[in-house]
Structures are given as C-alpha cells and as structure tokens.
Design an enzyme around this catalytic site. Structure first.
Site, PDB file in Angstrom:
ATOM      1  N   GLU A 282      20.642 -20.636   5.011  1.00 52.60           N
ATOM      2  CA  GLU A 282      20.596 -19.193   4.764  1.00 52.60           C
ATOM      3  C   GLU A 282      19.173 -18.718   4.470  1.00 52.60           C
ATOM      4  OE1 GLU A 282      24.520 -16.865   3.196  1.00 52.60           O
ATOM      5  OE2 GLU A 282      23.299 -17.775   1.646  1.00 52.60           O
ATOM      6  N   HIS A 303      30.376 -43.935   9.895  1.00 51.26           N
ATOM      7  CA  HIS A 303      31.525 -44.211  10.763  1.00 51.26           C
ATOM      8  C   HIS A 303      32.003 -42.967  11.496  1.00 51.26           C
ATOM      9  CE1 HIS A 303      31.835 -48.221   8.972  1.00 51.26           C
ATOM     10  NE2 HIS A 303      31.432 -47.610   7.875  1.00 51.26           N
ATOM     11  N   LYS A 428      30.508  -9.082   7.834  1.00 47.23           N
ATOM     12  CA  LYS A 428      31.241  -8.521   6.678  1.00 47.23           C
ATOM     13  C   LYS A 428      31.715  -7.107   7.006  1.00 47.23           C
ATOM     14  CE  LYS A 428      28.581 -10.812   3.043  1.00 47.23           C
ATOM     15  NZ  LYS A 428      27.621 -10.566   1.958  1.00 47.23           N
TER      16      LYS A 428
HETATM   17  O1  PA5 Z   1      22.982 -17.188  -1.538  1.00 49.77           O
HETATM   18  C1  PA5 Z   1      23.449 -16.078  -1.362  1.00 49.77           C
HETATM   19  O2  PA5 Z   1      22.797 -15.062  -1.598  1.00 49.77           O
HETATM   20  C2  PA5 Z   1      24.867 -15.897  -0.893  1.00 49.77           C
HETATM   21  O3  PA5 Z   1      25.403 -17.100  -0.457  1.00 49.77           O
HETATM   22  C3  PA5 Z   1      25.734 -15.357  -2.025  1.00 49.77           C
HETATM   23  O4  PA5 Z   1      25.655 -16.233  -3.113  1.00 49.77           O
HETATM   24  C4  PA5 Z   1      27.189 -15.190  -1.604  1.00 49.77           C
HETATM   25  O5  PA5 Z   1      27.266 -14.352  -0.498  1.00 49.77           O
HETATM   26  C5  PA5 Z   1      28.015 -14.617  -2.735  1.00 49.77           C
HETATM   27  O6  PA5 Z   1      27.477 -13.408  -3.167  1.00 49.77           O
HETATM   28  P1  PA5 Z   1      27.855 -12.800  -4.558  1.00 49.77           P
HETATM   29  O7  PA5 Z   1      27.348 -13.689  -5.619  1.00 49.77           O
HETATM   30  O8  PA5 Z   1      27.190 -11.443  -4.590  1.00 49.77           O
HETATM   31  O9  PA5 Z   1      29.345 -12.681  -4.610  1.00 49.77           O
END
Ligand code: PA5
Length: 437
Positions: A282, A303, A428
C-alpha cells in the site's frame, strides 16, 4: 541491535548477473542517503510522529485502565478493524502466550460465515471489544461494530456495552466516535498524523498486545534501537533499513525484480509477514512503481511455492527471516530409530530417517532455512537473510521499525508518497453504490 541483516547474496559478486553490481549498489546507497536525510528532517520538524513513538511512554498510561479491565474481567477480546487497524496488532499478538491474557480475536472481514460462529463460542459477559478505525467510517469495521452493539445490547444491555467496549479513532466528528459517545463507550485518540499501516507502535498495535500480556515497552525499546542507529548513520550502509531499501529499490529498477518474498521461519512471525505485505504494497504501489510483496512461512511454503521461486521467472528477491532455533522443541530420541533396543519392534529402525536421530524441531527448521537460502542463491536469485536475536517483543519491535523505515526510504528512492493510498478509494465508492442500489 536485536537482529542482523546480510545482503551479500543480493550482490553480483556472490550470485552472478542476478545480483547488484558495485556501481549499482553505490548509486542506490547515494539515493538512500537522501531518504535518511529526509527522515532526519521529518523527525526534527515532528512531521512524522511515528518517529517519536519509540521514545515515548507517557501515552501508554491512558491504556492501563482498558488493559486492567480486560485482563481482569475477560476471557476473550474481539478486535474490530481492518488493514492497518488490525495487522500490526495481529503481528504482535502472535507472540502471546495463552496463559498471560485473554484470547484475542481479530475480526477483520465481513465474512458472514465466520462472523456469527465466533459468537457461538463466547460468553459475552466475559468478552471485551476494541473497535479500531482511524477514519471512524470504514464500512467493514462499522458494520462489525453495529452488529456487535446489537449482540451485546441483547445480552448484557446498554450499561454492559459501556463497560466492555473501547473505541480507537481520530479525534474528529466521525461515525465511530459519535456512536461510541451515544453508548457511553470510552474513546481513545488515534493520532491523525499516523497512518494505519504505520500505526503498529501506537495504541493501535500496542493495546491489543498489552491485553494479550506482552511487554509493550520492550516493543518500543527494540524500535528505538533501530531508529536511533538509522538516525545516527552517516553512511546508509551502517543503517540496516537504508541498506535494505537501497538493495530492494535497485534490484527492482536495474534487474527487473517485480516481487519481494518475505519468508519467516517461525509460525509466530507469519503474521509479521502479513503486516509487511500490507505496508510494502500500500505504501509503494503507486504510479506504476513498487514490487509485489509475497508473504510466506518456512518450512511450510517450501512445499507450495519454492519450486516456482527456484525455477520460475527470475523476477523476485527474497528475505529469509530466522531466529535462533537450534536445540529447541521436541528431540527425536535416537533409541526410537535404533536396532539395538530389544523392547522396540524391529520395524522401528528406518535407516532413511537416521539423520533425524537426536535432532530437534528447531534443528530441522534452521537447516531448512539455510538450505533454502543457499539453494536460491545458487540459482542466482537475490536473497537477503535476517536473523532475530529471539522471537520476543524487543526483536519484533526492532523488526517492525526496520521495515517501516525501509519502506519510507524505498518510497523516497522510487519517488512515491508512502503515506497515501488514493487508488483504493475507487473500489470503495463503487461498493457503496452497489449497497445503495
Ligand atoms: O494503512 C491504511 O491506511 C489502511 O490499510 C487502513 O488502515 C484501513 O483502510 C482501515 O482504515 P481505518 O483505520 O480508517 O478504518
């Protein structure tokens, strides 16, 4: 430092054409130097509060009442949250010993076939809930939260909810905070300037870990060691995270490395591999840049994936993570394999297994980790090895900080912003439209 790193088998001198040449490494290190300078500047200006966390203890006080209450009253604690709001806690809680605290369940998904059955086995009188969402509006977490409110309301009443629930979210007017307020649920602040996947050393990761009975100050101590040594390094070669970033980014750019395999030789570190997968994917997967992280556990994935890694496309680098395991675990009694023990049936001598006699699980794990790393290097595949001093809080804290710094320096080298994830929004928005249909 609570771990060591070796990048020798990522270099052409050791593995041939698949590795980095001297000039390639030197120029990558120059760029990593810029990344370290940037980190130092951010630390000085407090742009990145993540870098202040290892040295802090004041913020842990606010967690104490929740930790005490869960440890005293709960057999089980449900952690609601997803992505960065869950994976750090999972990585840490994987170290927990069952007798030291309540069982922690991370409910990340909205899987209708898993969510309900979890409750069949719980006594809600003795179950706590920690709802974590930085934004306070993530659909999956909010749906879990609403479902939990209903289940607990039906079972322990609204007053019981306030006793058992804690919310962690930004100090803004968001749905989680508002709902928490309506039910009298205690809210703890998620620092708005610490992104989810960089939040493992904040209360997001540390609260579940402390409830599970882990020493969270040791986690921060380990992180502090890595941070301080990176901040003090004049030469990026002397900072393990900067060196790791230089090697990863240069292999991607110069040698067509498209994927990075993180293979942990300890079940408890498999969760850390998952945490790394999110952090790396990410943070770096932007504008056509980044490498695809692959999480793996040794020996199990030998494996399932190793054939491809050794003999498939030469487009991966490998991180083999180990901890001292020699002599640990069950030892195979040599007499079990001996022919000279009259009371044992003769068939118990299986000559093919002689090499296991007198050896432990840990011996075999270690031998496989080394064998796999050697085999990959012998095929010219770039392999970094990392070894923790122990599978404990201090070493894991160090490793977590290592990879957060490595990711930030790699982002600097790739020219991407590690702290956002703009592309994820599209899906989303479309999902919401489907829900509203
Ligand atoms: O690392 C990130 O920013 C994302 O993976 C968020 O943690 C994830 O989308 C969850 O978001 P939130 O904490 O606002 O619910």
């Amino acid at each position: 430092m609570p771990y060591t790193q070796s990048i020798e088998n990522c270099l052409a001198a050791a593995i041939g054409a698949g590795g980095l040449g001297e000039t390639e490494l030197a120029s990558a290190l120059d760029e990593a130097h810029g990344g370290l300078a940037q980190l130092r500047a951010w630390r000085e200006s407090d742009f990145l509060p993540l870098l202040a966390l290892p040295g802090r203890r004041d913020d842990l006080e606010a967690l104490r009442p929740v930790i005490d209450s869960c440890q005293e009253h709960c057999t089980d604690v449900l952690v609601l949250g997803t992505g960065g709001s869950s994976l750090g806690g999972r990585a840490l809680c994987a170290l927990a010993q069952p007798h030291r605290g309540p069982r922690i369940h991370f409910l990340e998904n909205v899987d209708p076939w898993r969510f309900s059955p979890v409750f069949d086995r719980l006594d809600l009188e003795r179950t706590g809930v920690i709802a974590i969402s930085k934004s306070g509006g993530t659909s999956e977490t909010m749906m879990q939260f609403l479902a939990c409110l209903k289940r607990f309301r039906d079972s322990v009443g609204d007053a019981g909810i306030a006793d058992r629930f804690t919310a962690i979210t930004e100090p803004t007017d968001n749905p989680l905070r508002r709902l928490a307020g309506q039910f009298g649920i205690h809210s703890l602040d998620h620092d708005p300037r610490i992104g989810g996947r960089f939040s493992v050393l904040s209360l997001v990761g540390l609260l579940p870990a402390a409830i599970a009975g882990l020493d969270i100050e040791a986690v921060r101590d380990g992180a502090a060691e890595v941070l301080e040594s990176a901040m003090a390094a004049d030469d990026p070669k002397d900072s393990a995270p900067a060196l790791g970033a230089a090697v990863s980014a240069a292999l991607a750019r110069e040698h067509g490395i498209a994927a990075t395999v993180f293979m942990a030789y300890a079940d408890a570190l498999g969760e850390t591999a998952l945490w790394f997968r999110q952090l790396w994917a990410e943070s770096l997967g932007k504008q056509g840049k980044g490498t695809t992280p692959i999480d793996a556990v040794g020996t199990v994935d030998q494996h399932s994936q190793l054939q491809l890694w050794l003999d498939g496309p030469a487009d991966k680098m490998f991180t083999i993570l180990t901890a001292p395991s020699l002599g640990q675990g069950d030892r195979i009694d040599p007499e079990m394999l001996s022919t000279n023990v009259p009371e044992l049936p003769p068939l118990s001598h299986v000559p093919e297994l002689d090499w296991l006699a007198g050896r432990t699980f840990g011996d075999l794990l270690d031998a496989h980790a080394r064998g796999t790393a050697d085999a990959l290097a012998a095929r010219g595949r770039p392999v970094r090895t990392m070894r923790l001093d122990a599978v404990d809080e201090m070493s894991l804290g160090a490793l977590l900080m290592h990879f957060m710094l490595e990711t930030i320096v790699a982002a600097h080298m790739m020219g991407v912003n590690p702290f956002d994830q703009p592309a994820v929004e599209d899906g989303k928005v479309r999902a919401r439209a489907y829900m509203e249909e």
